[in-house]
Design a protein around this motif. Structure first.
Motif, PDB file in Angstrom:
ATOM      1  N   VAL A 142      32.297 -48.173 -25.133  1.00  0.00           N
ATOM      2  CA  VAL A 142      31.174 -47.282 -24.843  1.00  0.00           C
ATOM      3  C   VAL A 142      30.715 -46.597 -26.125  1.00  0.00           C
ATOM      4  O   VAL A 142      31.528 -46.106 -26.915  1.00  0.00           O
ATOM      5  N   PHE A 143      29.406 -46.561 -26.316  1.00  0.00           N
ATOM      6  CA  PHE A 143      28.758 -45.876 -27.429  1.00  0.00           C
ATOM      7  C   PHE A 143      27.853 -44.797 -26.854  1.00  0.00           C
ATOM      8  O   PHE A 143      27.301 -44.965 -25.767  1.00  0.00           O
ATOM      9  N   ILE A 144      27.667 -43.717 -27.580  1.00  0.00           N
ATOM     10  CA  ILE A 144      26.708 -42.682 -27.208  1.00  0.00           C
ATOM     11  C   ILE A 144      25.581 -42.723 -28.223  1.00  0.00           C
ATOM     12  O   ILE A 144      25.828 -42.636 -29.438  1.00  0.00           O
ATOM     13  N   VAL A 145      24.358 -42.890 -27.749  1.00  0.00           N
ATOM     14  CA  VAL A 145      23.201 -43.033 -28.632  1.00  0.00           C
ATOM     15  C   VAL A 145      22.991 -41.750 -29.433  1.00  0.00           C
ATOM     16  O   VAL A 145      22.845 -40.669 -28.865  1.00  0.00           O
ATOM     17  N   LYS A 146      22.978 -41.896 -30.752  1.00  0.00           N
ATOM     18  CA  LYS A 146      22.786 -40.760 -31.667  1.00  0.00           C
ATOM     19  C   LYS A 146      21.332 -40.729 -32.156  1.00  0.00           C
ATOM     20  O   LYS A 146      20.674 -41.774 -32.193  1.00  0.00           O
ATOM     21  N   PRO A 147      20.838 -39.555 -32.574  1.00  0.00           N
ATOM     22  CA  PRO A 147      19.462 -39.469 -33.080  1.00  0.00           C
ATOM     23  C   PRO A 147      19.178 -40.436 -34.227  1.00  0.00           C
ATOM     24  O   PRO A 147      18.082 -40.978 -34.328  1.00  0.00           O
ATOM     25  N   GLU A 148      20.181 -40.690 -35.064  1.00  0.00           N
ATOM     26  CA  GLU A 148      19.983 -41.601 -36.196  1.00  0.00           C
ATOM     27  C   GLU A 148      20.052 -43.071 -35.806  1.00  0.00           C
ATOM     28  O   GLU A 148      19.950 -43.954 -36.655  1.00  0.00           O
ATOM     29  N   GLU A 149      20.185 -43.354 -34.512  1.00  0.00           N
ATOM     30  CA  GLU A 149      20.197 -44.724 -34.009  1.00  0.00           C
ATOM     31  C   GLU A 149      18.920 -45.063 -33.237  1.00  0.00           C
ATOM     32  O   GLU A 149      18.840 -46.097 -32.590  1.00  0.00           O
ATOM     33  N   THR A 150      17.925 -44.204 -33.339  1.00  0.00           N
ATOM     34  CA  THR A 150      16.670 -44.446 -32.623  1.00  0.00           C
ATOM     35  C   THR A 150      15.742 -45.349 -33.425  1.00  0.00           C
ATOM     36  O   THR A 150      15.842 -45.455 -34.654  1.00  0.00           O
ATOM     37  N   ALA A 151      14.809 -45.966 -32.717  1.00  0.00           N
ATOM     38  CA  ALA A 151      13.820 -46.827 -33.367  1.00  0.00           C
ATOM     39  C   ALA A 151      12.991 -46.040 -34.381  1.00  0.00           C
ATOM     40  O   ALA A 151      12.711 -46.528 -35.475  1.00  0.00           O
ATOM     41  N   GLU A 152      12.648 -44.815 -34.033  1.00  0.00           N
ATOM     42  CA  GLU A 152      11.878 -43.972 -34.944  1.00  0.00           C
ATOM     43  C   GLU A 152      12.664 -43.709 -36.233  1.00  0.00           C
ATOM     44  O   GLU A 152      12.129 -43.828 -37.331  1.00  0.00           O
ATOM     45  N   PHE A 153      13.942 -43.404 -36.110  1.00  0.00           N
ATOM     46  CA  PHE A 153      14.759 -43.059 -37.281  1.00  0.00           C
ATOM     47  C   PHE A 153      14.997 -44.271 -38.177  1.00  0.00           C
ATOM     48  O   PHE A 153      14.877 -44.167 -39.397  1.00  0.00           O
ATOM     49  N   VAL A 154      15.331 -45.421 -37.601  1.00  0.00           N
ATOM     50  CA  VAL A 154      15.652 -46.600 -38.421  1.00  0.00           C
ATOM     51  C   VAL A 154      14.411 -47.359 -38.863  1.00  0.00           C
ATOM     52  O   VAL A 154      14.498 -48.262 -39.695  1.00  0.00           O
ATOM     53  N   GLY A 155      13.250 -47.006 -38.312  1.00  0.00           N
ATOM     54  CA  GLY A 155      12.000 -47.632 -38.749  1.00  0.00           C
ATOM     55  C   GLY A 155      11.644 -48.917 -38.037  1.00  0.00           C
ATOM     56  O   GLY A 155      10.748 -49.640 -38.475  1.00  0.00           O
TER      57      GLY A 155
END
Length: 118
Positions: A6-19
């Motif tokens: 199980v992973f918990i989605v972090k803000p730095e794993e969003t489409a917006e953050f990674v581009g």
């Protein structure tokens, strides 16, 4: 043999953050990273001390968005393994809902020989 993590989605794993997109939802490249991580960890238990595995192919379908702080359960099952290759069938779930599927191949390599190629 099937395993999951199980992973918990972090803000730095969003489409917006990674581009890879403009929304604050789990980025497809991060879903792929989750899948590769579970397959890598599965194989690590099967290898010699001098060996590791590297991803060489992934075919993925990212079916539904997942917001920050939600849990994503990655379930992998090895469908073929030889001395040098492994193929996994993978699924990603948010709760009971299927959010992604993948077929992933990894190659088993000798670490020092592999790094000499750089």
């Amino acid at each position: 043999m099937e395993i999951s993590k199980v992973f918990i989605v972090k803000p730095e794993e969003t489409a917006e953050f990674v581009g890879s997109g403009g929304l604050q939802v789990l980025a497809t490249p991060m879903l792929i990273a989750y899948i590769e991580n579970v397959c890598f960890e599965w194989l690590e238990n099967e290898l010699q001390d001098n060996e590791t595995s590297v991803g060489v192919h992934i075919e993925v379908s990212h079916l539904k968005p997942t917001k920050v702080s939600e849990k994503v359960n990655i379930v992998v099952d090895i469908i073929e393994k030889t001395d040098r290759k492994a193929t996994f069938e993978c699924a990603a779930f948010q709760g009971e809902e299927l959010i992604g599927t993948a077929n992933h191949k990894r190659v088993i390599v000798d670490q020092s020989s592999f790094l000499k190629k750089l």
